[in-house]
Design a protein around this motif. Structure first.
Motif, short mmCIF file in Angstrom:
data_model
loop_
_atom_site.label_atom_id
_atom_site.label_comp_id
_atom_site.label_asym_id
_atom_site.label_seq_id
_atom_site.Cartn_x
_atom_site.Cartn_y
_atom_site.Cartn_z
N ARG A 182 36.43 41.06 51.05
CA ARG A 182 36.31 39.97 50.07
C ARG A 182 34.85 39.70 49.72
N GLU A 183 33.99 39.67 50.72
CA GLU A 183 32.57 39.42 50.47
C GLU A 183 31.97 40.54 49.61
N ARG A 184 32.34 41.76 49.92
CA ARG A 184 31.83 42.90 49.15
C ARG A 184 32.29 42.82 47.70
N LEU A 185 33.51 42.40 47.49
CA LEU A 185 34.04 42.30 46.13
C LEU A 185 33.31 41.22 45.33
N VAL A 186 32.97 40.12 45.98
CA VAL A 186 32.25 39.05 45.29
C VAL A 186 30.90 39.55 44.78
N LEU A 187 30.13 40.22 45.64
CA LEU A 187 28.82 40.71 45.21
C LEU A 187 28.94 41.84 44.20
N THR A 188 29.97 42.66 44.35
CA THR A 188 30.19 43.73 43.37
C THR A 188 30.47 43.15 41.99
N LEU A 189 31.31 42.13 41.94
CA LEU A 189 31.63 41.49 40.65
C LEU A 189 30.41 40.80 40.06
N TYR A 190 29.57 40.23 40.92
CA TYR A 190 28.40 39.52 40.42
C TYR A 190 27.32 40.48 39.95
N TYR A 191 26.95 41.44 40.79
CA TYR A 191 25.82 42.31 40.47
C TYR A 191 26.20 43.53 39.65
N LEU A 192 27.35 44.12 39.91
CA LEU A 192 27.69 45.35 39.22
C LEU A 192 28.50 45.12 37.95
N HIS A 193 29.29 44.05 37.92
CA HIS A 193 30.07 43.75 36.72
C HIS A 193 29.58 42.50 36.00
N GLU A 194 28.53 41.87 36.56
CA GLU A 194 27.81 40.77 35.90
C GLU A 194 28.70 39.57 35.58
N LEU A 195 29.65 39.25 36.45
CA LEU A 195 30.46 38.05 36.28
C LEU A 195 29.75 36.87 36.94
N ASN A 196 29.97 35.67 36.39
CA ASN A 196 29.43 34.50 37.06
C ASN A 196 30.45 33.99 38.09
N LEU A 197 30.09 32.95 38.83
CA LEU A 197 30.93 32.49 39.93
C LEU A 197 32.29 32.00 39.44
N LYS A 198 32.30 31.32 38.31
CA LYS A 198 33.57 30.84 37.74
C LYS A 198 34.48 32.02 37.40
N GLU A 199 33.93 33.05 36.78
CA GLU A 199 34.71 34.23 36.41
C GLU A 199 35.21 34.97 37.65
N ILE A 200 34.39 35.02 38.69
CA ILE A 200 34.81 35.67 39.92
C ILE A 200 36.00 34.95 40.53
N GLY A 201 35.97 33.63 40.50
CA GLY A 201 37.10 32.86 41.02
C GLY A 201 38.39 33.15 40.26
N LEU A 202 38.28 33.31 38.95
CA LEU A 202 39.46 33.63 38.15
C LEU A 202 39.99 35.02 38.46
N VAL A 203 39.07 35.99 38.64
CA VAL A 203 39.50 37.35 38.95
C VAL A 203 40.20 37.41 40.30
N LEU A 204 39.66 36.72 41.29
CA LEU A 204 40.22 36.76 42.64
C LEU A 204 41.33 35.75 42.86
N ASP A 205 41.53 34.87 41.86
CA ASP A 205 42.56 33.82 41.95
C ASP A 205 42.32 32.93 43.15
N ILE A 206 41.09 32.46 43.29
CA ILE A 206 40.73 31.54 44.35
C ILE A 206 39.98 30.36 43.74
N SER A 207 39.87 29.29 44.51
CA SER A 207 39.22 28.08 44.01
C SER A 207 37.73 28.28 43.84
N ASP A 208 37.11 27.40 43.04
CA ASP A 208 35.66 27.46 42.88
C ASP A 208 34.96 27.26 44.23
#
Length: 244
Positions: free
Chosen positions: A196-222
């Motif tokens: 899960r931690e790896r996916l968060v950083l991958t989405l942020y740095y490699l796919h350039e999503l912000n924290l709100k978008e990451i929450g939507l992708v992973l279906d978890i709360s802010d």
């Protein structure tokens, strides 16, 4: 930082031998990399919008891009990765200059952090939201603001570390070696994280999503995405610091 998104930003069909310091050449490259500036502003805006609006952040990011162009030389396939660090670094430098968290807020954040650290030690695990709220006395909205600020601060520190390890990118003889070395360190740091931690950083740095978008992708709360990002960044920063 190799990335499908970053690969979208690159040299146009113009003369690859153009002198980048010429005003018309600089203007062309700035326009070409403007989407990269906008993506990075989108990443940072959620945790910094109370201090800088998007227009101001874009202007600062463009100045970072321009400085990067002048230091790097004619952009090649590696430039987008270098430019992303320079753009993000310019915005974060301005935020630090503005001291975007007032003293009282910082003091409250330190107190909350100490309470949660002690609670985690007592429980032997990360506290649930309701346990954290009871221990800190914060309302749900205050706790969310705290988590978002903590995540934003952690992202700043990791961005600064990555920027520091990339300062030699503009030296022609060392640019490829520096970029490859930085990529390798980041990949190794990601390997130190759980899935899960790896996916968060991958989405942020490699796919350039912000924290709100990451929450939507992973279906978890802010709140949960802020916690995960903070955990992931702390581990990655520790690894990178030891590696340097």
């Amino acid at each position: 930082m190799n990335s499908d998104r970053l690969a979208d930003y690159g040299p146009d069909a113009g003369d690859p031998c153009a002198v980048v310091t010429a005003p018309e050449a600089e203007q062309r490259w700035i326009v070409n990399y403007l989407p990269l500036v906008k993506r990075i502003v989108n990443q940072l805006s959620l945790q910094t919008s109370q201090v800088l609006d998007r227009e101001d952040m874009e202007q600062i990011g463009l100045m970072g891009l321009l400085e990067g162009l002048r230091r790097y030389g004619v952009p090649d396939e590696h430039f987008a990765r270098f430019a992303a660090l320079r753009i993000r670094g310019a915005i974060l430098d301005e935020l630090r200059r503005l001291d975007w968290r007032p003293r009282q807020v910082r003091q409250q954040a330190h107190k909350t952090r100490d309470i949660l650290r002690n609670l985690t030690r007592q429980l032997g695990r990360q506290p649930r939201d309701e346990e954290a709220l009871q221990a800190t006395g914060l309302s749900p909205s205050q706790f969310q603001a705290y988590l978002q600020a903590e995540a934003g601060e952690a992202l700043e520190s990791l961005d600064a570390l990555l920027l520091d390890t990339s300062r030699d990118f503009h030296n022609g003889d060392a640019s490829v070696e520096a970029i490859v070395g930085n990529q390798r360190m980041l990949i190794q740091a990601l390997d130190e994280l759980n899935e899960r931690e790896r996916l968060v950083l991958t989405l942020y740095y490699l796919h350039e999503l912000n924290l709100k978008e990451i929450g939507l992708v992973l279906d978890i709360s802010d709140a949960r995405v802020c916690q995960l990002s903070k955990q992931a960044i702390d581990k990655a920063r520790t690894f990178l610091t030891k590696s340097n």
